[in-house]
Design an enzyme around this catalytic site. Structure first.
Site, PDB file in Angstrom:
ATOM      1  CE  LYS A 227     -40.353  29.806  30.079  1.00  0.00           C
ATOM      2  NZ  LYS A 227     -39.104  29.282  29.541  1.00  0.00           N
TER       3      LYS A 227
ATOM      4  CE1 TYR B  93     -43.914  29.453  28.769  1.00  0.00           C
ATOM      5  CE2 TYR B  93     -45.270  31.384  29.243  1.00  0.00           C
ATOM      6  CZ  TYR B  93     -44.112  30.836  28.741  1.00  0.00           C
ATOM      7  OH  TYR B  93     -43.143  31.650  28.232  1.00  0.00           O
TER       8      TYR B  93
ATOM      9  CB  SER C   1     -41.821  34.725  29.933  1.00  0.00           C
ATOM     10  OG  SER C   1     -43.002  35.381  29.542  1.00  0.00           O
TER      11      SER C   1
HETATM   12  C1  UD1 Z   1     -48.317  35.353  25.499  1.00  0.00           C
HETATM   13  C2  UD1 Z   1     -48.511  34.598  26.781  1.00  0.00           C
HETATM   14  C3  UD1 Z   1     -47.297  34.795  27.631  1.00  0.00           C
HETATM   15  C4  UD1 Z   1     -46.053  34.349  26.868  1.00  0.00           C
HETATM   16  C5  UD1 Z   1     -45.962  35.132  25.579  1.00  0.00           C
HETATM   17  C6  UD1 Z   1     -44.787  34.705  24.717  1.00  0.00           C
HETATM   18  C7  UD1 Z   1     -50.954  34.538  27.144  1.00  0.00           C
HETATM   19  C8  UD1 Z   1     -52.082  35.004  27.981  1.00  0.00           C
HETATM   20  N1  UD1 Z   1     -49.729  35.042  27.451  1.00  0.00           N
HETATM   21  O1  UD1 Z   1     -48.193  36.728  25.802  1.00  0.00           O
HETATM   22  O2  UD1 Z   1     -47.438  34.066  28.827  1.00  0.00           O
HETATM   23  O3  UD1 Z   1     -44.901  34.549  27.644  1.00  0.00           O
HETATM   24  O4  UD1 Z   1     -47.150  34.938  24.836  1.00  0.00           O
HETATM   25  O5  UD1 Z   1     -44.989  33.461  24.142  1.00  0.00           O
HETATM   26  O6  UD1 Z   1     -51.119  33.733  26.228  1.00  0.00           O
HETATM   27  N2  UD1 Z   1     -54.020  38.742  20.357  1.00  0.00           N
HETATM   28  C9  UD1 Z   1     -55.128  38.848  19.535  1.00  0.00           C
HETATM   29  N3  UD1 Z   1     -55.404  37.811  18.684  1.00  0.00           N
HETATM   30  C10 UD1 Z   1     -54.646  36.678  18.612  1.00  0.00           C
HETATM   31  C11 UD1 Z   1     -53.522  36.577  19.471  1.00  0.00           C
HETATM   32  C12 UD1 Z   1     -53.243  37.625  20.344  1.00  0.00           C
HETATM   33  O7  UD1 Z   1     -55.833  39.853  19.564  1.00  0.00           O
HETATM   34  O8  UD1 Z   1     -54.965  35.771  17.838  1.00  0.00           O
HETATM   35  C13 UD1 Z   1     -53.663  39.882  21.234  1.00  0.00           C
HETATM   36  C14 UD1 Z   1     -53.636  39.567  22.712  1.00  0.00           C
HETATM   37  O9  UD1 Z   1     -54.891  39.781  23.299  1.00  0.00           O
HETATM   38  C15 UD1 Z   1     -52.572  40.552  23.201  1.00  0.00           C
HETATM   39  C16 UD1 Z   1     -51.605  40.676  22.016  1.00  0.00           C
HETATM   40  O10 UD1 Z   1     -52.352  40.264  20.879  1.00  0.00           O
HETATM   41  O11 UD1 Z   1     -53.136  41.820  23.436  1.00  0.00           O
HETATM   42  C17 UD1 Z   1     -50.372  39.794  22.138  1.00  0.00           C
HETATM   43  O12 UD1 Z   1     -50.778  38.444  22.369  1.00  0.00           O
HETATM   44  P1  UD1 Z   1     -49.718  37.242  22.320  1.00  0.00           P
HETATM   45  O13 UD1 Z   1     -48.896  37.322  21.095  1.00  0.00           O
HETATM   46  O14 UD1 Z   1     -50.481  35.960  22.548  1.00  0.00           O
HETATM   47  O15 UD1 Z   1     -48.747  37.549  23.537  1.00  0.00           O
HETATM   48  P2  UD1 Z   1     -49.101  37.774  25.095  1.00  0.00           P
HETATM   49  O16 UD1 Z   1     -50.502  37.465  25.413  1.00  0.00           O
HETATM   50  O17 UD1 Z   1     -48.591  39.113  25.483  1.00  0.00           O
END
Ligand code: UD1
Length: 341
Positions: free
Chosen positions: A152, A148, A124
């Site tokens: 990895k 997590y 990842s």
């Molecule tokens: C997350 C994990 C990462 C993992 C990846 C794939 C975290 C901090 N990181 O990445 O380790 O490899 O998923 O499973 O959890 N967001 C919102 N609202 C939400 C959910 C997300 O605003 O309800 C935003 C987040 O702040 C971010 C973006 O959407 O800016 C993507 O978030 P997400 O889909 O959780 O992925 P990552 O954080 O990049």
């Protein structure tokens, strides 16, 4: 060629199994359904019109796992099976180390015992920690902020040690950016247990009326609209990346590592707007505090994969959103309900 796919009933695993079957590989799937459903297997057969062997095995049970190696002449392994919720990993680190690391050590032992020399690992972009700049290149420094991610990185480190020690091994480490989208049939897609942690399943659950409102984690980042930027990649492009990686391993390259991303970043608000365009649904949202551990911007330089694998992402953000929506709208209760026309 016989390919063992661990976690083949999961989100990325199931799409990869379809792709492998399309390319006429013989596939053996191992899964314990910890975050997936047996229905996925029927859907894979329906889409591909092909069959494959399945073992319901928990990888932390080495005796059961060995049966799979005894009964099948495995040529290569694609290892997806793992726990993957960042927040949960902070609360239950041992679960993550047992599940993700112990199981992989057993897999490595059996791989050695049964002389399997080809291995593709599902890593990842999380292993880049808080990247100093973007786009991210494979040789950037590695660091992690949660168990997590550490699981990895530890497995990547073990693979590097193994490749140094055993010259017969060929290993591809694939670092995924943010997988979204679903199969075009609408028959398989992402269905996390409980309330989603990742953004796309959260958005689709709001769109389908299962959740009331999307929480956007912060609008004060130093980005075009203040929300976080990520490299969203279609799960079908990722799946194809695994087939390309297997082909690469046939050239006996030793250890190779690739970013699988599109190279383009989209903010949360841009993603929400693209989803609304694709689905015709307005997504109500509120801005909340930043989520601990989130980085402002994260996107890949995928040029190494293009150069060495001949792989590049084909799908754009609109199609990713359309396909996520097709999956969720046809399966509002995920795999608990049969997909309709
Ligand atoms: C997350 C994990 C990462 C993992 C990846 C794939 C975290 C901090 N990181 O990445 O380790 O490899 O998923 O499973 O959890 N967001 C919102 N609202 C939400 C959910 C997300 O605003 O309800 C935003 C987040 O702040 C971010 C973006 O959407 O800016 C993507 O978030 P997400 O889909 O959780 O992925 P990552 O954080 O990049």
């Amino acid at each position: 060629m016989n390919i063992l796919v661990t976690g083949g009933a999961g989100y990325i695993g199931s799409h990869t199994v379809v792709e492998l079957l399309n390319y006429n590989y013989n596939v053996v799937v191992v899964d314990n359904f910890s975050n997936s459903s047996p229905i996925v297997l029927d859907r894979i057969r329906e889409i591909s019109k092909k069959d494959f062997k399945f073992y319901e095995v928990d990888l932390t049970n080495k005796e059961d796992l060995e049966i799979v190696f005894k009964e099948n002449e495995i040529d290569a392994i694609i290892h997806f099976a793992a726990l993957k919720a960042v927040g949960e990993s902070v609360k239950k680190p041992l679960d993550y180390y047992y599940n993700n690391i112990l199981s992989t050590l057993y897999l490595f032992d059996l791989m050695r015992k049964y002389s399997v020399c080809k291995f593709v690992f599902s890593s990842s972009a999380t292993v880049y920690g808080q990247p100093k700049k973007c786009p991210i290149v494979e040789d950037f420094p590695l660091s992690v902020t949660n168990p997590y991610g550490r699981s990895k990185l530890i497995i990547e480190d073990i693979l590097r040690d193994m490749c140094f020690a055993y010259s017969s091994l060929d290993v591809a480490i694939l670092r995924y950016f943010n997988p979204i989208g679903a199969h075009k049939s609408g028959l398989i897609g992402e269905e996390p247990d409980g309330i989603p942690n990742n953004i796309m399943p959260y958005i689709t659950k709001v769109a389908v009326g299962k959740l009331p409102v999307l929480n956007i984690f912060g609008d004060d980042y130093d980005t075009l609209d203040g929300t976080g930027i990520r490299d969203y990649i279609h799960v079908l492009d990722l799946a194809r990346g695994h087939v390309k990686a297997l082909k690469k391993l046939e050239e006996n390259p030793g250890l190779v590592t690739y970013n699988l991303g599109t190279g383009h970043g989209y903010s949360v608000l841009q993603l929400v707007n693209a989803f609304s365009r694709a689905s015709g649904k307005k997504i109500p949202y509120t801005i909340t505090d930043r989520r601990a551990g989130d980085v402002a911007v994260c996107y890949a330089d995928p040029s190494k994969a293009e150069k060495e694998l001949g792989w590049k992402a084909n799908y754009g953000i609109d199609e990713m959103c359309q396909d996520s929506w097709r999956w969720q709208s046809k399966n509002p209760d995920g795999y608990r309900e049969t997909a309709k026309g």
